[in-house]
Structures are given as structure tokens and as C-alpha cells.
Scaffold this motif. Sequence first.
Motif, short mmCIF file in Angstrom:
data_model
loop_
_atom_site.label_atom_id
_atom_site.label_comp_id
_atom_site.label_asym_id
_atom_site.label_seq_id
_atom_site.Cartn_x
_atom_site.Cartn_y
_atom_site.Cartn_z
N ALA A 28 36.61 53.56 40.94
CA ALA A 28 37.40 54.77 40.70
C ALA A 28 38.92 54.55 40.32
O ALA A 28 39.70 54.77 41.18
CB ALA A 28 37.34 56.04 42.11
N ARG A 29 39.13 54.72 38.99
CA ARG A 29 40.49 54.27 38.59
C ARG A 29 40.82 55.32 37.69
O ARG A 29 39.87 55.71 36.64
CB ARG A 29 40.59 52.81 38.28
N ASN A 85 32.39 49.10 34.91
CA ASN A 85 32.63 50.24 35.72
C ASN A 85 32.77 51.84 34.73
O ASN A 85 33.13 51.43 33.46
CB ASN A 85 34.03 50.06 36.07
N LEU A 86 32.48 52.75 35.40
CA LEU A 86 32.47 54.15 34.55
C LEU A 86 33.36 55.08 35.77
O LEU A 86 32.63 55.08 36.80
CB LEU A 86 31.19 54.59 34.22
N ILE A 93 41.08 64.49 41.97
CA ILE A 93 39.84 63.61 42.52
C ILE A 93 39.47 62.53 41.43
O ILE A 93 39.69 62.88 40.16
CB ILE A 93 38.94 64.46 42.91
N VAL A 94 39.35 61.21 41.67
CA VAL A 94 38.96 60.45 40.69
C VAL A 94 37.42 59.80 41.42
O VAL A 94 37.43 59.51 42.89
CB VAL A 94 39.94 59.13 40.66
N GLY A 95 36.36 59.60 40.56
CA GLY A 95 35.05 59.24 41.00
C GLY A 95 34.71 58.01 40.13
O GLY A 95 34.91 58.16 38.93
N GLY A 96 33.88 57.12 40.64
CA GLY A 96 33.45 55.95 39.73
C GLY A 96 32.48 55.18 40.43
O GLY A 96 32.12 55.36 41.41
N LEU A 125 35.65 56.55 45.34
CA LEU A 125 36.06 58.00 45.25
C LEU A 125 37.61 58.14 45.95
O LEU A 125 37.97 57.08 46.89
CB LEU A 125 35.36 58.91 46.25
N ALA A 126 38.48 58.93 45.05
CA ALA A 126 40.08 58.81 45.61
C ALA A 126 40.16 60.15 45.42
O ALA A 126 39.97 61.03 44.66
CB ALA A 126 40.63 57.88 44.62
N PHE A 127 41.12 60.62 46.46
CA PHE A 127 41.57 62.01 46.64
C PHE A 127 43.22 61.75 46.23
O PHE A 127 43.94 61.04 46.96
CB PHE A 127 41.42 62.90 47.76
#
Length: 238
Positions: A28-29, A85-86, A93-96, A125-127
Motif C-alpha cells: 500500500a504505497r 505489487n498493485l 486512503i491507500v490500499g494494495g 491499507l493506510a489511512f
Amino acid sequence: MDFPGEFVQNPGGSLALSGLPGYKSSPARIAVPGFGLAYAQVGEASLQVAGAAGELGLLRDYRLAFFSSYLEMDSLYRQVYSEWNLSVAKSWIVGGVGYGLSVDWIPGDRFSRENWTMNRYKAGLAFLKNPLSFSMMTALVNHRSFYDLDYAVAIRFQGERFGAFIEYDGTSIDIGHSLNFAHAFVLSAYRFPEFAVSVSMGLTFGTWQFSGAYGNARSIWDWFGFTAAKSVRKKTIL
């Protein structure tokens, strides 16, 4: 750029929100297109790993990243590992997700060589609420009937010149910080309760970054490594 070896403690944190990927990196980048090379070794164990990584920006919000590495330990063990990675990033928000394939073998002639493969799956996942973020990641390793699940969570502050983070993986806590200057940067991370430390110092020349890193895990091992990475103009593909 993160290091490809599992034995390396990433000085900038494994759940960082940007950077070329490595073995422990969160998928998640946010996309910062570029490519790079990394190398690390443990002299006492004759253990070394080298890897190459790259990432692209797709459409407006997507990131496609990959890396591949080769690891060897004396004459006892070899590994080739590749991962994709995708991720997608929105305003808060970031999801991967990621998939890796490991091919491992014990050297020998073609009749006595033993080899096996392992599949590895990641989700992150990042918030975001600038300058703070909260990140989480899971990684599942599958080898035939064997399964191993790892996880990590992190809180990060990232200012223009100074950053700090805390990461927890169920066993250890990593506390780290970063200092960014016009043409240089310093990263460090400290691990508890089994103490370990990793430090990286680097220089920036335009779109190029070069760094050297050192880590110590008490009496277990000392490792050192270096990276060279180049960012490219951010261009949307497709």
C-alpha cells in the motif's frame, strides 16, 4: 528503496507510504515512478542478497511495482524471489495487494539438488491525514500444506524535513526517524525488546539517490548494504 533480504531491518520502516519495494515492504504505497538496485550482506554467515526494483504510475491513482532478488548463503542455500505489487491511492486512503514467488534450492549436482517453491501474498491499507498516517499489512506464506501468517501495523508522522514512525509486528517494536536535507538524508530504526538498530545515510543528486546502510542485531549478526535509485518524471500510463 527497501532492501530485498528478509534478514534486513529497513531503516526507513517497512510500512512507509512511498519507496521502491523490498521483501518486507507494504504493497500500500503511493506511486513515485523510478527504478533501483540494492545489495546487503552478513559477513559472519556468508549471506548476501542483491535485488532490482521498479515502479510505474498507472492511470491517475494506481501504482504497479515489482522487484526480484537473488540470495545465497555460502554453499548451503540459494533463493530467487520475485514480487509484484498493485496499489491505489485516494485523498485519504491507500490500499494494495502483492504476490511473490520464491524458488529455493540446496546446491548440488543435478541428481542431488533439492529444491522447492513458496507462494507469498500481501495486503496493505493506510489511512492518511497529513502529516499523520496509520498503516497495516498482512503477509501469508504458502508452501504445500504449510501456512505462515505475519502482520504489522504502524503510525507515522512525516513532515517536510523530519519524520518518525512506530511499527509493531506482533513480536517487536521498531521506532525510527528520518532527517531530510537539500542533498542528503539520514534514516534510523531501533528494535525492542530484542535490541537491534539500523542506520542509513544517503546523498541526492538530482533524480538519483545513493545510500549506505548498517545494521546490528545484538550478537546475532551485523549486516551492511547499499542502494542506488533513480526517480523518473511522473507520467500517467494508459
